[in-house]
Motif scaffolding. Sequence first.
Motif, mmCIF file in Angstrom:
data_model
loop_
_atom_site.group_PDB
_atom_site.id
_atom_site.type_symbol
_atom_site.label_atom_id
_atom_site.label_comp_id
_atom_site.label_asym_id
_atom_site.label_seq_id
_atom_site.Cartn_x
_atom_site.Cartn_y
_atom_site.Cartn_z
ATOM 1 N N ALA A 227 42.798 28.451 41.424
ATOM 2 C CA ALA A 227 41.706 27.581 41.846
ATOM 3 C C ALA A 227 40.387 28.014 41.214
ATOM 4 O O ALA A 227 39.511 27.178 40.935
ATOM 5 N N SER A 228 40.247 29.311 40.954
ATOM 6 C CA SER A 228 39.024 29.815 40.321
ATOM 7 C C SER A 228 38.927 29.371 38.871
ATOM 8 O O SER A 228 37.824 29.208 38.331
ATOM 9 N N ASP A 229 40.060 29.175 38.206
ATOM 10 C CA ASP A 229 40.033 28.597 36.859
ATOM 11 C C ASP A 229 39.453 27.186 36.910
ATOM 12 O O ASP A 229 38.629 26.796 36.067
ATOM 13 N N ASP A 230 39.880 26.410 37.909
ATOM 14 C CA ASP A 230 39.330 25.068 38.070
ATOM 15 C C ASP A 230 37.816 25.126 38.289
ATOM 16 O O ASP A 230 37.062 24.316 37.736
ATOM 17 N N ARG A 231 37.378 26.086 39.112
ATOM 18 C CA ARG A 231 35.954 26.225 39.378
ATOM 19 C C ARG A 231 35.199 26.557 38.093
ATOM 20 O O ARG A 231 34.112 26.024 37.843
ATOM 21 N N ALA A 232 35.758 27.454 37.288
ATOM 22 C CA ALA A 232 35.098 27.845 36.042
ATOM 23 C C ALA A 232 34.891 26.645 35.134
ATOM 24 O O ALA A 232 33.809 26.452 34.555
ATOM 25 N N VAL A 233 35.910 25.807 35.004
ATOM 26 C CA VAL A 233 35.800 24.624 34.152
ATOM 27 C C VAL A 233 34.783 23.644 34.736
ATOM 28 O O VAL A 233 33.974 23.063 34.005
ATOM 29 N N ALA A 234 34.796 23.491 36.064
ATOM 30 C CA ALA A 234 33.858 22.581 36.708
ATOM 31 C C ALA A 234 32.415 23.020 36.498
ATOM 32 O O ALA A 234 31.496 22.191 36.451
ATOM 33 N N LEU A 235 32.191 24.315 36.342
ATOM 34 C CA LEU A 235 30.845 24.858 36.151
ATOM 35 C C LEU A 235 30.432 24.915 34.675
ATOM 36 O O LEU A 235 29.382 25.450 34.353
ATOM 37 N N GLY A 236 31.279 24.389 33.802
ATOM 38 C CA GLY A 236 30.871 24.261 32.408
ATOM 39 C C GLY A 236 31.437 25.273 31.441
ATOM 40 O O GLY A 236 30.992 25.345 30.287
ATOM 41 N N ALA A 237 32.437 26.057 31.857
ATOM 42 C CA ALA A 237 33.046 27.008 30.922
ATOM 43 C C ALA A 237 33.675 26.271 29.758
ATOM 44 O O ALA A 237 34.330 25.239 29.936
ATOM 45 N N THR A 238 33.488 26.793 28.550
ATOM 46 C CA THR A 238 34.135 26.213 27.374
ATOM 47 C C THR A 238 35.408 26.968 27.012
ATOM 48 O O THR A 238 36.224 26.465 26.235
ATOM 49 N N VAL A 239 35.572 28.170 27.553
ATOM 50 C CA VAL A 239 36.782 28.969 27.409
ATOM 51 C C VAL A 239 36.929 29.761 28.710
ATOM 52 O O VAL A 239 35.929 30.147 29.316
ATOM 53 N N VAL A 240 38.174 30.028 29.139
ATOM 54 C CA VAL A 240 38.404 30.790 30.371
ATOM 55 C C VAL A 240 39.385 31.915 30.091
ATOM 56 O O VAL A 240 40.426 31.712 29.468
ATOM 57 N N SER A 241 39.040 33.127 30.576
ATOM 58 C CA SER A 241 39.867 34.321 30.383
ATOM 59 C C SER A 241 40.447 34.779 31.714
ATOM 60 O O SER A 241 39.737 34.842 32.732
ATOM 61 N N ASN A 242 41.746 35.130 31.704
ATOM 62 C CA ASN A 242 42.444 35.603 32.894
ATOM 63 C C ASN A 242 43.178 36.909 32.587
ATOM 64 O O ASN A 242 44.176 36.904 31.866
ATOM 65 N N SER A 243 42.693 38.016 33.147
ATOM 66 C CA SER A 243 43.307 39.328 32.869
ATOM 67 C C SER A 243 44.120 39.810 34.069
ATOM 68 O O SER A 243 43.804 40.817 34.698
ATOM 69 N N TYR A 244 45.161 39.073 34.393
ATOM 70 C CA TYR A 244 46.019 39.449 35.519
ATOM 71 C C TYR A 244 47.413 38.901 35.281
ATOM 72 O O TYR A 244 47.618 38.034 34.414
ATOM 73 N N ASP A 245 48.372 39.408 36.046
ATOM 74 C CA ASP A 245 49.731 38.882 35.935
ATOM 75 C C ASP A 245 50.426 38.922 37.283
ATOM 76 O O ASP A 245 49.956 39.562 38.228
ATOM 77 N N ALA A 246 51.533 38.219 37.361
ATOM 78 C CA ALA A 246 52.397 38.229 38.536
ATOM 79 C C ALA A 246 53.824 38.035 38.072
ATOM 80 O O ALA A 246 54.076 37.479 36.993
ATOM 81 N N ALA A 247 54.760 38.510 38.876
ATOM 82 C CA ALA A 247 56.167 38.307 38.540
ATOM 83 C C ALA A 247 56.484 36.818 38.541
ATOM 84 O O ALA A 247 55.918 36.041 39.320
ATOM 85 N N GLU A 248 57.359 36.417 37.649
ATOM 86 C CA GLU A 248 57.765 35.017 37.630
ATOM 87 C C GLU A 248 58.544 34.669 38.902
ATOM 88 O O GLU A 248 59.202 35.521 39.499
ATOM 89 N N TRP A 249 58.459 33.413 39.313
ATOM 90 C CA TRP A 249 59.193 32.940 40.476
ATOM 91 C C TRP A 249 59.519 31.459 40.276
ATOM 92 O O TRP A 249 58.879 30.780 39.477
ATOM 93 N N PRO A 250 60.514 30.940 40.971
ATOM 94 C CA PRO A 250 60.985 29.579 40.689
ATOM 95 C C PRO A 250 59.944 28.493 40.847
ATOM 96 O O PRO A 250 60.026 27.468 40.172
ATOM 97 N N GLY A 251 58.927 28.701 41.687
ATOM 98 C CA GLY A 251 57.967 27.631 41.927
ATOM 99 C C GLY A 251 56.720 27.686 41.080
ATOM 100 O O GLY A 251 55.750 26.964 41.352
ATOM 101 N N GLU A 252 56.710 28.484 40.012
ATOM 102 C CA GLU A 252 55.476 28.679 39.245
ATOM 103 C C GLU A 252 54.980 27.401 38.559
ATOM 104 O O GLU A 252 53.782 27.238 38.306
ATOM 105 N N ALA A 253 55.880 26.477 38.276
ATOM 106 C CA ALA A 253 55.470 25.239 37.608
ATOM 107 C C ALA A 253 54.463 24.452 38.438
ATOM 108 O O ALA A 253 53.685 23.661 37.895
ATOM 109 N N ALA A 254 54.437 24.688 39.742
ATOM 110 C CA ALA A 254 53.500 23.966 40.605
ATOM 111 C C ALA A 254 52.048 24.338 40.309
ATOM 112 O O ALA A 254 51.131 23.590 40.653
ATOM 113 N N LEU A 255 51.819 25.497 39.660
ATOM 114 C CA LEU A 255 50.462 25.932 39.346
ATOM 115 C C LEU A 255 50.000 25.505 37.956
ATOM 116 O O LEU A 255 48.851 25.747 37.582
#
Length: 423
Positions: A227-255
């Motif tokens: 949701a914070s990625d959405d906020r970044a774009v809404a506030l005018g970001a032209t590029v967004v960086s994400n330095s985190y990870d999580a284990a894969e899971w069957p429902g990840e496509a929902a994000l």
Amino acid sequence: MDLKRKVAALAALALAVASLEACSGSGVLPNQSAPRARQASVTGTPADSPEGLPGDSPAGLPGDSPESLPGDSPEALPGGDLALCPDARPGVARCLAVQNTGVLPLSDPAATPLEIRGLHPADIRSAYGLPAGGGDGQTVAIVDAYDDPGAEADLAVYRNAFGLTPCTTLNGCFQKTAQDGSTRYPAPNAAWATEIALDLDVVSATCPRCRILLVEASSASLDDLAASDDRAVALGATVVSNSYDAAEWPGEAALETHYAHRGVPITVSSGDGGIPTYPAASRYVTAVGGTTLTRNGSGWTQSPWKNAGHGCSYYMWRPYWQPKGPCHNARSTVDIAVVADPQTGVAVYDDFSNSGQAGGWIVVGGTSVGAPLVASAYALAGNGRSINSAWYAYQHRDAFTDIGPAGFDAYAGIGSPRNVTGF
């Protein structure tokens, strides 16, 4: 065989068949089964041979525990590595900053570049052929969890030390916001504060003239971070960086919708555990793996960092723009690779102490370095309006230096940038 034994045998066979069908990933994606190419993932790559790289098992990897571990390469800096964030839980991400604890923190904020260990801005620009100017009108958003109360003050120390122009709230270069767009920041967290400091410093080193937007997610849950990625774009970001990870899971496509913003490239670190992770597996991001970067005379030498996340997604299909490579029809979770080895890590100023470690000037690595570095390269290229994935880089592979096995591979994707024309 009597009747009871026959019935028991048939029941066992039916259970085995049902288990195999469940493992196949049926129903993970609408009207599709999980990518068949999972069989060709990390279990079939060169890393599983004596000649390959170690690190394809999740057990015992330096990025997966909070304990200090021995150095990963003999080059450059001495010491052990400390993964600052603990293992992620289901649905909860971890930061990917890894501190080189063999380099003692330097507490003096007025230290000179000669005293500061680790890669400096000039080193990063030299290694990847990045221009000293550019980035005007670009806003690189950093999305991390929790609050770093000293983010702006630490950023000022870093930029002053290396002669970079100030980037402050007052001059409009720096903006910090909570996930909801307010100044009601989440609770502070020391480990994520170092992650934030690293990300801000790497953007400053790579694109000194870019504006920086820091969005602090309310927690490390993937729902909040996405949701914070959405906020970044809404506030005018032209590029967004994400330095985190999580284990894969069957429902990840929902994000997936949170990482798909037309005209806004999204970069994601591939992880520090030697396995595929999400959101690096997203089909809408540029997934950035890791290398060991060492100076070689007047130039630089790179090799794959053995602990960098890589492999074939369990649940995401290969985007049309990515070669089949070792993953066949599954998404390979590394597109590009840059420095990540903490033994050849970057200089960071973070006055927020971590896990008993003193604050100040420290040396940090992990694939955390890659997401903000490549995001800043996108900003320098200024080509984001037509990009919301890594497809452009794959069309300009001559702008990347091959790392590891020849051609596209699971460890470094198409390689490391040699300039910004691939973005």
